[in-house]
Design a protein around this motif. Structure first.
Motif, PDB file in Angstrom:
ATOM      1  N   UNK A  30       0.705  -1.067  -0.083  1.00  7.55           N
ATOM      2  CA  UNK A  30       0.124  -0.072  -0.048  1.00  7.55           C
ATOM      3  C   UNK A  30       0.967   1.083  -0.119  1.00  7.55           C
ATOM      4  N   UNK A  31       1.889   1.187   0.913  1.00  6.16           N
ATOM      5  CA  UNK A  31       2.951   2.281   0.873  1.00  6.16           C
ATOM      6  C   UNK A  31       3.566   2.526  -0.616  1.00  6.16           C
ATOM      7  N   UNK A  32       4.115   1.433  -1.203  1.00  2.00           N
ATOM      8  CA  UNK A  32       4.345   1.584  -2.620  1.00  2.00           C
ATOM      9  C   UNK A  32       3.372   2.245  -3.396  1.00  2.00           C
ATOM     10  N   UNK A  33       2.122   1.934  -3.236  1.00  5.94           N
ATOM     11  CA  UNK A  33       1.390   2.757  -4.176  1.00  5.94           C
ATOM     12  C   UNK A  33       1.262   4.190  -3.919  1.00  5.94           C
ATOM     13  N   UNK A  34       1.280   4.519  -2.712  1.00  7.93           N
ATOM     14  CA  UNK A  34       1.414   6.003  -2.319  1.00  7.93           C
ATOM     15  C   UNK A  34       2.517   6.709  -2.907  1.00  7.93           C
ATOM     16  N   UNK A  35       3.810   5.885  -3.044  1.00  9.47           N
ATOM     17  CA  UNK A  35       5.040   6.694  -3.352  1.00  9.47           C
ATOM     18  C   UNK A  35       4.794   6.738  -5.112  1.00  9.47           C
ATOM     19  N   UNK A  36       4.218   5.672  -5.411  1.00  6.01           N
ATOM     20  CA  UNK A  36       3.899   5.959  -6.906  1.00  6.01           C
ATOM     21  C   UNK A  36       2.980   7.142  -7.439  1.00  6.01           C
ATOM     22  N   UNK A  37       1.764   7.339  -6.446  1.00  3.54           N
ATOM     23  CA  UNK A  37       1.119   8.346  -6.721  1.00  3.54           C
ATOM     24  C   UNK A  37       1.751   9.515  -6.256  1.00  3.54           C
ATOM     25  N   UNK A  38       2.588   9.699  -5.492  1.00  2.02           N
ATOM     26  CA  UNK A  38       3.250  11.029  -5.187  1.00  2.02           C
ATOM     27  C   UNK A  38       4.242  11.307  -6.285  1.00  2.02           C
ATOM     28  N   UNK A  39       4.962  10.326  -6.873  1.00  3.48           N
ATOM     29  CA  UNK A  39       5.867  10.598  -8.068  1.00  3.48           C
ATOM     30  C   UNK A  39       5.034  11.010  -9.150  1.00  3.48           C
ATOM     31  N   UNK A  40       3.641  10.443  -9.466  1.00  2.00           N
ATOM     32  CA  UNK A  40       2.903  10.929 -10.529  1.00  2.00           C
ATOM     33  C   UNK A  40       2.749  12.327 -10.342  1.00  2.00           C
ATOM     34  N   UNK A  41       2.424  12.771  -9.183  1.00  2.00           N
ATOM     35  CA  UNK A  41       1.817  14.106  -8.851  1.00  2.00           C
ATOM     36  C   UNK A  41       3.272  15.060  -9.059  1.00  2.00           C
ATOM     37  N   UNK A  42       4.278  14.504  -8.604  1.00  2.00           N
ATOM     38  CA  UNK A  42       5.391  15.474  -8.858  1.00  2.00           C
ATOM     39  C   UNK A  42       5.751  15.648 -10.328  1.00  2.00           C
ATOM     40  N   UNK A  43       5.504  14.617 -11.240  1.00  2.00           N
ATOM     41  CA  UNK A  43       6.009  14.856 -12.535  1.00  2.00           C
ATOM     42  C   UNK A  43       4.772  15.297 -13.656  1.00  2.00           C
ATOM     43  N   UNK A  44       3.666  15.453 -12.677  1.00  2.00           N
ATOM     44  CA  UNK A  44       2.426  15.932 -13.730  1.00  2.00           C
ATOM     45  C   UNK A  44       2.405  17.497 -13.961  1.00  2.00           C
ATOM     46  N   UNK A  45       2.070  17.889 -15.122  1.00  2.00           N
ATOM     47  CA  UNK A  45       2.181  19.142 -15.606  1.00  2.00           C
ATOM     48  C   UNK A  45       0.868  20.244 -15.409  1.00  2.00           C
ATOM     49  N   UNK A  46      -0.245  19.269 -15.024  1.00  2.00           N
ATOM     50  CA  UNK A  46      -1.487  20.055 -15.007  1.00  2.00           C
ATOM     51  C   UNK A  46      -1.856  20.515 -13.514  1.00  2.00           C
ATOM     52  N   UNK A  47      -0.975  21.200 -13.111  1.00  2.00           N
ATOM     53  CA  UNK A  47      -1.232  21.808 -11.661  1.00  2.00           C
ATOM     54  C   UNK A  47      -2.487  22.771 -11.364  1.00  2.00           C
ATOM     55  N   UNK A  48      -2.910  23.229 -12.526  1.00  2.00           N
ATOM     56  CA  UNK A  48      -3.865  24.478 -12.534  1.00  2.00           C
ATOM     57  C   UNK A  48      -5.325  23.368 -12.546  1.00  2.00           C
ATOM     58  N   UNK A  49      -5.339  21.987 -12.969  1.00  2.00           N
ATOM     59  CA  UNK A  49      -6.495  21.458 -13.052  1.00  2.00           C
ATOM     60  C   UNK A  49      -7.113  21.017 -11.811  1.00  2.00           C
ATOM     61  N   UNK A  50      -8.267  20.843 -11.744  1.00  2.00           N
ATOM     62  CA  UNK A  50      -8.898  20.250 -10.540  1.00  2.00           C
ATOM     63  C   UNK A  50      -8.473  18.590 -10.405  1.00  2.00           C
ATOM     64  N   UNK A  51      -7.988  17.906 -11.373  1.00  2.00           N
ATOM     65  CA  UNK A  51      -7.563  16.575 -11.276  1.00  2.00           C
ATOM     66  C   UNK A  51      -6.301  16.346 -10.537  1.00  2.00           C
ATOM     67  N   UNK A  52      -5.580  17.674 -10.449  1.00  2.00           N
ATOM     68  CA  UNK A  52      -4.180  17.676  -9.836  1.00  2.00           C
ATOM     69  C   UNK A  52      -4.897  17.888  -8.209  1.00  2.00           C
ATOM     70  N   UNK A  53      -5.596  18.894  -7.831  1.00  2.00           N
ATOM     71  CA  UNK A  53      -6.100  18.955  -6.517  1.00  2.00           C
ATOM     72  C   UNK A  53      -6.687  17.529  -6.037  1.00  2.00           C
ATOM     73  N   UNK A  54      -7.375  16.818  -6.797  1.00  2.00           N
ATOM     74  CA  UNK A  54      -8.163  15.597  -6.435  1.00  2.00           C
ATOM     75  C   UNK A  54      -6.882  14.635  -6.161  1.00  2.00           C
TER      76      UNK A  54
END
Ligand code: ZN
Length: 859
Positions: free
Chosen positions: A727-751
């Motif tokens: 489960x923690x590995x999955x959290x790390x993956x999500x954290x990485x996906x957020x770090x490299x995401x380019x859509x910071x302005x989007x509501x998806x990023x907030x989600x």
């Protein structure tokens, strides 16, 4: 500039806030389904060790997840507070046991609170508190009334140093006390017992109901109960009216009996001993009296016995056989006598050889052509009956029933089931335990203390010499009381109860911990029981769990609870192991780390003994003070904070596996929390106004897929087996996906940011709460609903297609996930990669693997 992650500040702040908000209080007026999450309560030794931290963190994550999933959760904590160490502290340091115990409780409670455990402290119990042991005494009297508590004279394990009786389990394989290390002696004393044997069959068969328990724990309990089906047979003693009763699981071998053995303590021993054997027999009895039960029955030890001169008669064939006494037969087990069938029992064979006793074959393997085979070793399998009168020629399993029938018809014996389990010896000749609430009167006998006079309180002014009988027995003010029946002078029982009694019902008291009128309210106890998830060490696989099951069944039969079993699901967490340095030549453990600074004292690449210069063994072993391999939870909390400690413990190994402590991995979790901190704090600082697009861009779709993938995977990890590490590995993956995401302005990023925090909140409750508030939320993150994934978000609409030329990978392209085989070939063919490598060549064939690749064969 984004503020730094400061664990110490935020952890204290939130722990205080949660307590004020009453966030961890058990809801009592809700219609939600209930969930009872329970850790085995600790003995208040004074300081938490890593094993505690692991146990309580696991239960805490489960409790927190269940709360967010909409359950009303009971998650309590208490203290298994009676026991010898407090009394020894009184002897060694002159501190009253109560004072020592309550000091330790205060200290450990503070440490538990620092871990951020979501415990309902309003339901705290301490088994040494009169509010609690009043009801332990009341329950004892329930057992007494039901005929399940009784006294008998019994040979017990006597610890000559601690001057007390020990349970069998407190004696090690070498016959030494688990605590003092003294050689244990045998002594006859009048003792209190609980009749757990009345429940042997139920305790065994109900194991089948425990589908949420590890198989190995159930197997250990079944073996402990030790059911065997066989026959009770009686062998008449020659020239006497008396008979020797034996139990055997092999009545089919009865024609092969060549001798009978009595336990030295057996009452018939004196009767059967002939005058010429008297001195030998008595000397042998005296010798055996000093051996512990463990020593007497040890597998690897030669079995010793002597002839009594007495003769028994095998009722089946009239043969006269010698009667012996031997150390390996225990009077407390079964009938205290056994029949010897050396041809068909391994232990009997050895004993017969050592003592020159005859061996008679009565069962042959089906393929045997003579009986010699049995003279080299015992034949213990089934086969064909020989030398057995009317049963000769039968196959032996069939002969078993036939012989029992024959014995019943002729009055030689009958069918019987026997258990290895024996009654529970609960008396302790010690002060710091729950007093047994009975009064001994010369006229009335044993009289229960009336309910209105409970609790029988432990007196305060006690002298602890560490020697002699119980300190209570010396207090005449306390001991001498009028009989509740006839008012004549009588004496209190001075034995206290085994502390395993205190812990056999504490989980029931938590359901109504402050009730001063009764042991617990029926509605409340029945609302919360059984415990939905119990978490604790494998070392309690037998005793504590068996006794708790026994208590529950007795209280059910008394109409006090309505469940058959106390613990629906059981998780036995693995050990926490530390890196250990040992000199293999001297066998000594070596201190590798400076306890103050944590600095390594020896060269870890080439570890040698600082004293002798010899090479050291380096390995992982359960943390222990004596091995210098422990890590103090306080140090870790001070350096990194509770959230890092929790994340490391949950990440390093699945809960039921052993965990190897590794500073580098602790550091790794600390860095991860720092990354999450920067990610969220940075985002919060930018104060982005999230935009919801009419249709999502590819970047948004990709991020949304990562978010819902994490929700889905973590739900699976937490369902049933609690795979917190993945489960923690999955959290790390999500954290990485957020770090490299380019859509910071989007509501998806907030989600994504909020999802990450919510998923992490049961694991790292403080940092997630702080960041949640930084995002502008008013209510606690721990009051949010658990998340469910959106299956639509997981749909992949593009895939990566590999392009190969003659089997060699030349590149990849993105294609619609829905493309057909023909379309895939077209996409591939029109790609720049194919154009480049196929230039001027003739395509012979295209091999398409849907969803994966296209390979062109060309020349
Ligand atoms: Zn009386």
């Amino acid at each position: 500039m984004v503020s730094q992650y400061n664990a110490a500040d935020i952890e204290q702040k939130w722990q205080k806030s949660w307590t004020e908000l009453g966030l961890d209080r058990t809801p009592t007026d809700s219609d939600q389904p209930k969930y009872y999450a329970l850790s085995m309560f600790p003995y208040p030794s004074g300081s938490l060790h890593m094993g505690h931290v692991r146990n309580y963190t696991i239960t805490d994550v489960i409790a927190r997840v269940k709360r967010m999933q909409g359950y009303q959760v009971l998650h309590p904590m208490g203290w298994d507070a009676f026991g010898l160490p407090a009394e020894n502290a009184a002897i060694d340091r002159g501190v009253p046991p109560a004072q020592w115990t309550y000091q330790n409780i205060a200290q450990m409670k503070e440490q538990l609170q620092q871990l951020g455990l979501s415990l309902d402290w309003e339901r705290e119990v301490a088994t040494c508190s009169p509010d609690y042991y009043r009801w332990t005494q009341w329950l004892f009297l329930q057992f007494y009334e039901a005929g399940l508590a009784y006294q008998k004279e019994s040979a017990v394990n006597w610890d000559p140093i601690d001057q007390t009786v020990l349970a069998n389990e407190q004696v090690d394989n070498e016959g030494r006390s688990w605590r003092s290390g003294a050689k244990v002696e045998r002594k006859l004393l009048r003792q209190w017992f609980f009749k757990i044997t009345d429940y042997a069959e139920q305790l065994l068969t109900d194991l089948d109901k425990l589908t949420g328990w590890p198989d190995r724990v159930k197997t250990m309990q079944a073996n402990w109960i030790g059911k065997s089906v066989g026959a009770y047979l009686e062998f008449p003693i020659k020239d006497s009216q008396e008979k020797i009763a034996v139990f055997t699981t092999r009545p089919d071998t009865v024609y092969g009996v060549t001798y009978v053995v009595l336990a030295p303590e057996h009452p018939l021993t004196a009767l059967v001993t002939t005058p010429d054997r008297k001195s030998t027999v008595e000397a042998f009895i005296a010798e055996v009296a000093n051996e512990s039960e463990i020593e007497r029955t040890a597998e690897d030890k030669p079995k010793r016995g002597v002839l009594t001169g007495g003769i028994a008669v095998n009722p089946f064939n009239g043969e006269e056989i010698p009667i012996l006494i031997a150390d390996y037969v225990l009077y407390e087990y079964g009938t205290g006598a056994v029949m010897g069938v050396p041809a068909h029992d391994v232990r009997d064979f050895k004993f017969a050889k050592e003592n020159q006793l005859p061996i008679k074959v009565v069962i042959l393997p089906d393929d045997a052509d003579n009986s010699d085979i049995c003279l080299l070793q015992a034949y213990t399998e089934a086969g064909t009956m020989v030398n057995s009168d009317g049963f000769t020629g039968m196959i032996s399993p069939k002969a078993k029933t036939a012989i029992i029938d024959y014995a019943e018809r002729n009055g030689y014996g009958k069918a019987r089931v026997q258990y290895r389990l024996r009654d529970w010896l609960i008396s302790r000749q010690r002060y710091w335990g729950c007093p047994i609430p009975v009064i001994h009167c010369e006229t009335c006998g044993t009289v229960p203390v009336p309910d209105a006079d409970l609790p029988v309180k432990l007196p305060d002014q006690v002298e602890f010499s560490g020697r002699g009988p119980s300190p209570l027995a010396k207090l005449s003010d306390w001991v001498d009381v009028p009989c509740p029946c006839c008012s004549q002078s009588a004496k209190r029982e001075t034995d206290t109860m085994d502390t395993f009694i205190d812990s056999s019902w504490y989980f029931l008291r938590y359901t109504d911990a402050q009730n001063s009128q009764q042991v617990f309210d029926r509605d409340r106890v029945n609302h919360w029981m059984g415990v939905d998830q119990y978490v604790g060490g494998i070392e309690h696989a037998i005793l504590h769990l068996l006794y708790s099951r026994f208590f529950t069944k007795v209280l059910r039969d008394r109409g006090l609870v309505n469940v058959d079993e106390p613990f629906n699901k059981l998780l036995t967490q693995g050990m926490v192991q530390g890196l250990t340095y040992k000199n293999p030549k001297t066998g000594k453990y070596v201190i590798a780390k400076d306890l103050e600074t944590g600095k390594l004292l020896i060269d870890s690449s080439n570890p040698t003994d600082p004293e002798t210069g010899e090479k050291l063994q380096v390995f992982y072993e359960k943390m222990s003070k004596s091995k210098y391999n422990g890590i103090d939870p306080q140090e870790v909390l001070a350096k990194y904070g509770a959230d890092t400690a929790r994340m490391f413990i949950l990440f390093k190994a699945p809960p039921e596996k052993d965990l190897e402590w590794d500073d580098a991995d602790v550091e790794g979790q600390f860095r991860f929390l720092n990354r999450v901190w920067r990610l969220v704090a940075d985002y919060a600082e930018k104060a982005v106004k999230p935009v919801t697009a009419k249709s999502l861009s590819k970047a948004e779709k990709d991020l949304r897929r990562s978010i819902h993938q994490a929700i889905k995977e973590i739900a699976e990890d937490l369902d049933g087996d609690y795979q917190f590490n993945t489960a923690i590995s999955e959290m790390m993956k999500l954290s990485n996906a957020l770090s490299s995401a380019t859509c910071i302005e989007s509501s998806v990023y907030r989600e994504g940011i909020e999802t990450l925090l919510i998923l992490m909140s049961p694991f790292a409750p403080h940092i997630t709460e702080e960041l949640w508030q930084l995002l502008g939320h008013q209510s606690s993150i721990h009051q949010q609903n658990w998340l469910t994934f959106d299956p639509d978000a997981l749909v992949v609409d593009e895939i990566t297609l590999v392009i190969q030329i003659m089997g060699k990978t030349r590149g990849t392209i993105q294609v619609p996930a829905s493309a057909t085989k023909e379309e895939l070939e077209k996409y591939a063919l029109s790609s720049e990669i194919a154009q480049k490598y196929l230039q001027g060549k003739e395509i012979k064939k295209a091999i398409v693997v849907p969803g994966k690749l296209v390979n062109f064969v060309a020349s």
